[in-house]
Design an enzyme around this catalytic site. Structure first.
Site: not given
Length: 182
Positions: A106-107
């Protein structure tokens, strides 16, 4: 195998911590929760507070040599806080310097960007990071899981919670292969 999970005191996306953690346990290996503070960490379900989890070691007390690999869960706030912590960034960079595999979802690549380990690599992430990855010298792809074997280590990345099953099986396989190569 002992596997490090690095998270900030607040902001980790709970499912991106708990599903990989459970996959490590199910494989018979040992996960360790590493954070910048010794207290419990606060997980989130998007923007809502979720469960808390006890920290096993602070990043200052953790040693790269104790672990076969590193997992970086996402959430927006988690990697943003980690990239602002010099000890956390140094810990992440240490896995690359040691040639050990790293898995990020994800991030989480924001922390990789701060550690200056993205240049020359191909990876995936949450789509909003693609410009950041390109600006850091990496190549962004929209794939469920991307394994980049550019030396000195293997980097496994994934986009989002919907990719967790593939992410977990891939990083566990890559981590096991890394142990066999040693």
């Amino acid at each position: 195998m002992q596997i490090a999970f690095l998270v900030a005191p607040q902001g980790v996306e709970e499912i991106e911590l708990t599903e990989p953690w459970q996959a490590v346990l199910d494989s018979g290996d040992t996960p360790h929760l590493i954070s910048t503070r010794p207290d419990d960490i606060q997980a989130y379900d998007h923007l809502e507070k979720a469960d808390t989890f006890p920290v096993d070691r602070t990043v200052g007390a953790a040693k790269v040599g104790d672990y076969v690999g590193l997992v970086l869960p996402g959430g927006v706030a988690n990697p943003d806080a980690l990239r602002m912590d010099k000890a956390a960034v140094k810990f992440v960079k240490g896995f690359f310097d040691a040639g050990k595999p790293v898995a990020a979802i994800c991030h989480a690549p924001w922390t990789l960007i701060e550690a200056d380990v993205v240049r020359g690599r191909t990876l995936t992430s949450w789509p909003s990071l693609q410009t950041d990855i390109r600006n850091a010298g990496g190549t962004w792809v929209d794939e469920q899981v991307k394994v980049c074997t550019a030396r000195p280590n293997t980097l496994i990345t994934s986009r989002k919670p919907g990719d967790l099953e593939a992410f977990c099986s891939t990083f566990l396989s890559e981590f096991s292969q890394a142990v066999q190569r040693v």
